[in-house]
Scaffold this active site. Structure first.
Site, PDB file in Angstrom:
ATOM      1  N   ASN A  39       3.879   4.488   8.220  1.00 43.09           N
ATOM      2  CA  ASN A  39       4.286   5.208   7.014  1.00 43.09           C
ATOM      3  C   ASN A  39       4.536   4.223   5.876  1.00 43.09           C
ATOM      4  O   ASN A  39       5.021   3.095   6.089  1.00 43.09           O
ATOM      5  CB  ASN A  39       5.483   6.125   7.272  1.00 43.09           C
ATOM      6  CG  ASN A  39       6.683   5.452   7.904  1.00 43.09           C
ATOM      7  OD1 ASN A  39       6.541   4.474   8.627  1.00 43.09           O
ATOM      8  ND2 ASN A  39       7.864   5.955   7.637  1.00 43.09           N
ATOM      9  N   GLU A  41       6.308   4.409   2.279  1.00 46.54           N
ATOM     10  CA  GLU A  41       7.106   5.204   1.352  1.00 46.54           C
ATOM     11  C   GLU A  41       7.016   4.662  -0.072  1.00 46.54           C
ATOM     12  O   GLU A  41       6.492   3.561  -0.300  1.00 46.54           O
ATOM     13  CB  GLU A  41       8.560   5.245   1.852  1.00 46.54           C
ATOM     14  CG  GLU A  41       8.642   5.914   3.222  1.00 46.54           C
ATOM     15  CD  GLU A  41      10.060   6.063   3.753  1.00 46.54           C
ATOM     16  OE1 GLU A  41      10.988   5.460   3.177  1.00 46.54           O
ATOM     17  OE2 GLU A  41      10.226   6.780   4.752  1.00 46.54           O
ATOM     18  N   CYS A  50       2.456   9.375   5.462  1.00 48.57           N
ATOM     19  CA  CYS A  50       2.828   9.309   6.873  1.00 48.57           C
ATOM     20  C   CYS A  50       1.942   8.323   7.637  1.00 48.57           C
ATOM     21  O   CYS A  50       0.809   8.019   7.227  1.00 48.57           O
ATOM     22  CB  CYS A  50       2.684  10.681   7.524  1.00 48.57           C
ATOM     23  SG  CYS A  50       3.984  11.846   7.080  1.00 48.57           S
ATOM     24  N   GLU A  52       0.369   8.823  10.381  1.00 49.87           N
ATOM     25  CA  GLU A  52      -0.862   9.470  10.861  1.00 49.87           C
ATOM     26  C   GLU A  52      -1.943   9.429   9.781  1.00 49.87           C
ATOM     27  O   GLU A  52      -3.126   9.209  10.067  1.00 49.87           O
ATOM     28  CB  GLU A  52      -0.573  10.929  11.238  1.00 49.87           C
ATOM     29  CG  GLU A  52       0.355  11.097  12.429  1.00 49.87           C
ATOM     30  CD  GLU A  52       1.837  11.117  12.045  1.00 49.87           C
ATOM     31  OE1 GLU A  52       2.200  10.549  10.978  1.00 49.87           O
ATOM     32  OE2 GLU A  52       2.631  11.694  12.801  1.00 49.87           O
ATOM     33  N   CYS A  83       4.528  15.869  11.277  1.00 49.28           N
ATOM     34  CA  CYS A  83       4.860  16.905  10.289  1.00 49.28           C
ATOM     35  C   CYS A  83       3.705  17.902  10.184  1.00 49.28           C
ATOM     36  O   CYS A  83       2.596  17.673  10.683  1.00 49.28           O
ATOM     37  CB  CYS A  83       5.155  16.266   8.928  1.00 49.28           C
ATOM     38  SG  CYS A  83       3.690  15.718   8.026  1.00 49.28           S
ATOM     39  N   CYS A  86       0.479  16.546   8.689  1.00 50.59           N
ATOM     40  CA  CYS A  86      -0.264  15.642   9.571  1.00 50.59           C
ATOM     41  C   CYS A  86      -0.921  16.392  10.724  1.00 50.59           C
ATOM     42  O   CYS A  86      -1.958  15.970  11.235  1.00 50.59           O
ATOM     43  CB  CYS A  86       0.635  14.521  10.084  1.00 50.59           C
ATOM     44  SG  CYS A  86       0.918  13.286   8.798  1.00 50.59           S
TER      45      CYS A  86
HETATM   46  N1  THU Z   1       6.852  10.304   9.168  1.00 57.02           N
HETATM   47  C1  THU Z   1       5.647   9.867   9.634  1.00 57.02           C
HETATM   48  O1  THU Z   1       5.095   8.884   9.132  1.00 57.02           O
HETATM   49  N2  THU Z   1       5.078  10.539  10.647  1.00 57.02           N
HETATM   50  C2  THU Z   1       5.671  11.549  11.340  1.00 57.02           C
HETATM   51  O2  THU Z   1       5.070  12.063  12.295  1.00 57.02           O
HETATM   52  C3  THU Z   1       6.997  12.037  10.937  1.00 57.02           C
HETATM   53  C4  THU Z   1       7.530  11.478   9.668  1.00 57.02           C
HETATM   54  C5  THU Z   1       7.514   9.517   8.102  1.00 57.02           C
HETATM   55  C6  THU Z   1       7.534  10.118   6.728  1.00 57.02           C
HETATM   56  C7  THU Z   1       8.699   9.377   6.105  1.00 57.02           C
HETATM   57  O3  THU Z   1       8.241   8.117   5.623  1.00 57.02           O
HETATM   58  C8  THU Z   1       9.633   9.125   7.255  1.00 57.02           C
HETATM   59  O4  THU Z   1       8.864   9.311   8.446  1.00 57.02           O
HETATM   60  C9  THU Z   1      10.847  10.032   7.291  1.00 57.02           C
HETATM   61  O5  THU Z   1      10.470  11.367   7.198  1.00 57.02           O
END
Ligand code: THU
Length: 129
Positions: A39, A41, A50, A52, A83, A86
């Protein structure tokens, strides 16, 4: 290399200063290659991506478009669940029977298929006139 090891390794590179929640994902392409992502941000929160999405982008960049296996790992108390967005991203490249292994940093794992994670997915059939 085990798919989960690739996800664990790439998780270290996550850019998650706002949530503090690092995620690693790895997908195996139909030709056997492993593609991973973390991920990433952003200070403008909705612009974050994310893990994925990163793994899928790496796969497409390499010219692979079919996923046969997925692994996702995070330091969560229960196996991390992808999520909604994804789930749709995975369904774009993976058949409903493709296994998705969700894992904590410990021993806890859960495997569900893409079809179980996204039943009734919006797909090509819905676009046909
Ligand atoms: N996140 C992912 O990268 N993948 C997931 O399957 C669940 C959530 C990330 C998004 C964000 O950067 C952090 O986790 C918190 O939600």
């Amino acid at each position: 290399m085990r798919l989960l090891d690739a996800a664990l390794s790439v998780r270290e590179n996550a850019h998650a200063p706002y949530s503090g929640f690092k995620v690693g994902a790895a997908v195996r392409g139909a030709a056997g290659g492993i593609f991973s992502g973390c991920n990433v941000e952003n200070i403008s929160y909705p612009e974050g991506t994310c893990a994925e999405a990163g793994a899928i982008a790496a796969m497409c960049a390499a010219g692979e478009y079919r996923i046969v296996e997925v692994a996702i790992v995070a330091d969560s108390p229960v196996p991390v669940s992808p999520c909604g967005g994804c789930r749709q991203r995975l369904a774009e490249f993976a058949a409903p029977d493709v296994p998705v292994t969700m894992s904590t940093l410990g021993a806890e794992q859960k495997t569900m298929s893409v079809g179980e994670l996204l039943p009734g997915a919006f797909g090509p059939d819905h676009l046909e006139a």
